[in-house]
Every structure is written in structure tokens, then in C-alpha cells.
Design a protein around this motif. Structure first.
Motif, PDB file in Angstrom:
ATOM      1  N   LEU A 229      46.262  26.891  43.389  1.00 57.94           N
ATOM      2  CA  LEU A 229      46.953  27.167  44.644  1.00 57.94           C
ATOM      3  C   LEU A 229      47.302  25.861  45.354  1.00 57.94           C
ATOM      4  O   LEU A 229      48.402  25.710  45.890  1.00 57.94           O
ATOM      5  CB  LEU A 229      46.088  28.051  45.542  1.00 57.94           C
ATOM      6  N   GLU A 230      46.388  24.909  45.325  1.00 57.37           N
ATOM      7  CA  GLU A 230      46.640  23.615  45.955  1.00 57.37           C
ATOM      8  C   GLU A 230      47.819  22.903  45.285  1.00 57.37           C
ATOM      9  O   GLU A 230      48.678  22.325  45.958  1.00 57.37           O
ATOM     10  CB  GLU A 230      45.394  22.740  45.883  1.00 57.37           C
ATOM     11  N   ALA A 231      47.885  22.967  43.962  1.00 59.62           N
ATOM     12  CA  ALA A 231      48.991  22.346  43.240  1.00 59.62           C
ATOM     13  C   ALA A 231      50.316  23.000  43.608  1.00 59.62           C
ATOM     14  O   ALA A 231      51.309  22.318  43.875  1.00 59.62           O
ATOM     15  CB  ALA A 231      48.757  22.424  41.738  1.00 59.62           C
ATOM     16  N   GLN A 232      50.354  24.320  43.646  1.00 59.30           N
ATOM     17  CA  GLN A 232      51.594  25.024  43.982  1.00 59.30           C
ATOM     18  C   GLN A 232      52.002  24.731  45.421  1.00 59.30           C
ATOM     19  O   GLN A 232      53.173  24.510  45.704  1.00 59.30           O
ATOM     20  CB  GLN A 232      51.429  26.536  43.772  1.00 59.30           C
TER      21      GLN A 232
ATOM     22  N   LEU B 137      57.443  15.495  38.394  1.00 55.32           N
ATOM     23  CA  LEU B 137      58.583  15.022  39.168  1.00 55.32           C
ATOM     24  C   LEU B 137      59.850  15.062  38.321  1.00 55.32           C
ATOM     25  O   LEU B 137      60.939  15.227  38.844  1.00 55.32           O
ATOM     26  CB  LEU B 137      58.331  13.620  39.703  1.00 55.32           C
ATOM     27  N   GLY B 138      59.721  14.915  37.045  1.00 55.69           N
ATOM     28  CA  GLY B 138      60.842  15.062  36.134  1.00 55.69           C
ATOM     29  C   GLY B 138      61.880  13.957  36.237  1.00 55.69           C
ATOM     30  O   GLY B 138      61.668  12.917  36.838  1.00 55.69           O
TER      31      GLY B 138
ATOM     32  N   THR C  99      51.279  22.053  47.136  1.00 56.03           N
ATOM     33  CA  THR C  99      51.733  20.666  47.185  1.00 56.03           C
ATOM     34  C   THR C  99      53.166  20.546  46.690  1.00 56.03           C
ATOM     35  O   THR C  99      53.994  19.857  47.303  1.00 56.03           O
ATOM     36  CB  THR C  99      50.794  19.772  46.349  1.00 56.03           C
ATOM     37  N   VAL C 100      53.494  21.221  45.602  1.00 57.03           N
ATOM     38  CA  VAL C 100      54.861  21.199  45.076  1.00 57.03           C
ATOM     39  C   VAL C 100      55.831  21.776  46.101  1.00 57.03           C
ATOM     40  O   VAL C 100      56.898  21.209  46.352  1.00 57.03           O
ATOM     41  CB  VAL C 100      54.947  21.956  43.735  1.00 57.03           C
ATOM     42  N   GLU C 101      55.477  22.885  46.715  1.00 62.50           N
ATOM     43  CA  GLU C 101      56.350  23.503  47.715  1.00 62.50           C
ATOM     44  C   GLU C 101      56.541  22.596  48.925  1.00 62.50           C
ATOM     45  O   GLU C 101      57.651  22.473  49.447  1.00 62.50           O
ATOM     46  CB  GLU C 101      55.779  24.859  48.139  1.00 62.50           C
ATOM     47  N   GLU C 102      55.474  21.937  49.372  1.00 63.18           N
ATOM     48  CA  GLU C 102      55.571  21.028  50.516  1.00 63.18           C
ATOM     49  C   GLU C 102      56.419  19.808  50.174  1.00 63.18           C
ATOM     50  O   GLU C 102      57.226  19.355  50.983  1.00 63.18           O
ATOM     51  CB  GLU C 102      54.178  20.599  50.984  1.00 63.18           C
ATOM     52  N   LEU C 103      56.250  19.277  48.966  1.00 60.87           N
ATOM     53  CA  LEU C 103      57.054  18.137  48.529  1.00 60.87           C
ATOM     54  C   LEU C 103      58.519  18.532  48.425  1.00 60.87           C
ATOM     55  O   LEU C 103      59.403  17.796  48.874  1.00 60.87           O
ATOM     56  CB  LEU C 103      56.538  17.607  47.190  1.00 60.87           C
ATOM     57  N   ARG C 104      58.789  19.697  47.870  1.00 56.85           N
ATOM     58  CA  ARG C 104      60.176  20.176  47.757  1.00 56.85           C
ATOM     59  C   ARG C 104      60.809  20.301  49.142  1.00 56.85           C
ATOM     60  O   ARG C 104      61.941  19.871  49.366  1.00 56.85           O
ATOM     61  CB  ARG C 104      60.228  21.511  47.023  1.00 56.85           C
TER      62      ARG C 104
ATOM     63  N   PRO D 147      65.594  18.566  40.497  1.00 54.76           N
ATOM     64  CA  PRO D 147      65.714  19.856  39.819  1.00 54.76           C
ATOM     65  C   PRO D 147      64.509  20.230  38.967  1.00 54.76           C
ATOM     66  O   PRO D 147      64.186  21.400  38.831  1.00 54.76           O
ATOM     67  CB  PRO D 147      66.957  19.690  38.944  1.00 54.76           C
ATOM     68  N   SER D 148      63.832  19.248  38.386  1.00 59.46           N
ATOM     69  CA  SER D 148      62.709  19.585  37.525  1.00 59.46           C
ATOM     70  C   SER D 148      61.358  19.464  38.223  1.00 59.46           C
ATOM     71  O   SER D 148      60.319  19.458  37.567  1.00 59.46           O
ATOM     72  CB  SER D 148      62.734  18.737  36.253  1.00 59.46           C
ATOM     73  N   LEU D 149      61.369  19.398  39.551  1.00 57.50           N
ATOM     74  CA  LEU D 149      60.122  19.366  40.306  1.00 57.50           C
ATOM     75  C   LEU D 149      59.343  20.651  40.032  1.00 57.50           C
ATOM     76  O   LEU D 149      59.880  21.749  40.129  1.00 57.50           O
ATOM     77  CB  LEU D 149      60.400  19.239  41.805  1.00 57.50           C
ATOM     78  N   GLY D 150      58.106  20.509  39.682  1.00 56.49           N
ATOM     79  CA  GLY D 150      57.280  21.680  39.382  1.00 56.49           C
ATOM     80  C   GLY D 150      55.838  21.265  39.193  1.00 56.49           C
ATOM     81  O   GLY D 150      55.437  20.180  39.579  1.00 56.49           O
TER      82      GLY D 150
END
Length: 61
Positions: free
Chosen positions: A5-8, A40-41, A10-15, A26-29
Motif C-alpha cells: 500500500l505504501e508503494a502504491q 520510473l522507466g 508513493t507512486v500515486e503521490e509522485l504522479r 508514462p512508465s511510472l509504476g
């Protein structure tokens, strides 16, 4: 907080933070390994320049 959950989150906050500056990776995930990693892709030169400019501006504050 659960690492997945923390990883997801973090990705959403970074996006969202990147989007606020007009930057799209585009490949952020996230990678589902252990521990989870943020992917980061690849990005084109324009995106890399925009990201560099935002980071440089932030360090000037």
C-alpha cells in the motif's frame, strides 16, 4: 502501513506531483518485488529536461 500500500501510495503521490508541474512519466509504476520498488522507466529528452528544471528550481528555494 503495509509495504504494498505504501508503494502504491508513493507512486500515486509522485504522479500527482509530476503532473502538477506538467510532467508525465508514462512508465511510472511499481514493481511487485520485495521490497517494492518504484519504476520510473524511460522518458524522452523533453521530459528529462522538464524534470531537471523542476528539481533545480526546488533547490533554489
Amino acid at each position: 502501513m503495509d509495504l504494498d500500500l505504501e508503494a502504491q501510495t508513493t507512486v500515486e503521490e509522485l504522479r500527482a506531483a509530476l503532473t502538477a508541474h506538467g510532467i508525465t512519466l508514462p512508465s511510472l509504476g511499481r514493481d511487485f518485488g520485495t521490497p517494492p520498488l518504484v519504476i520510473l522507466g524511460n522518458c524522452n529528452l523533453a521530459t528529462a529536461r522538464a524534470l531537471t528544471a523542476v528539481l533545480r528550481k526546488a533547490t533554489d528555494r
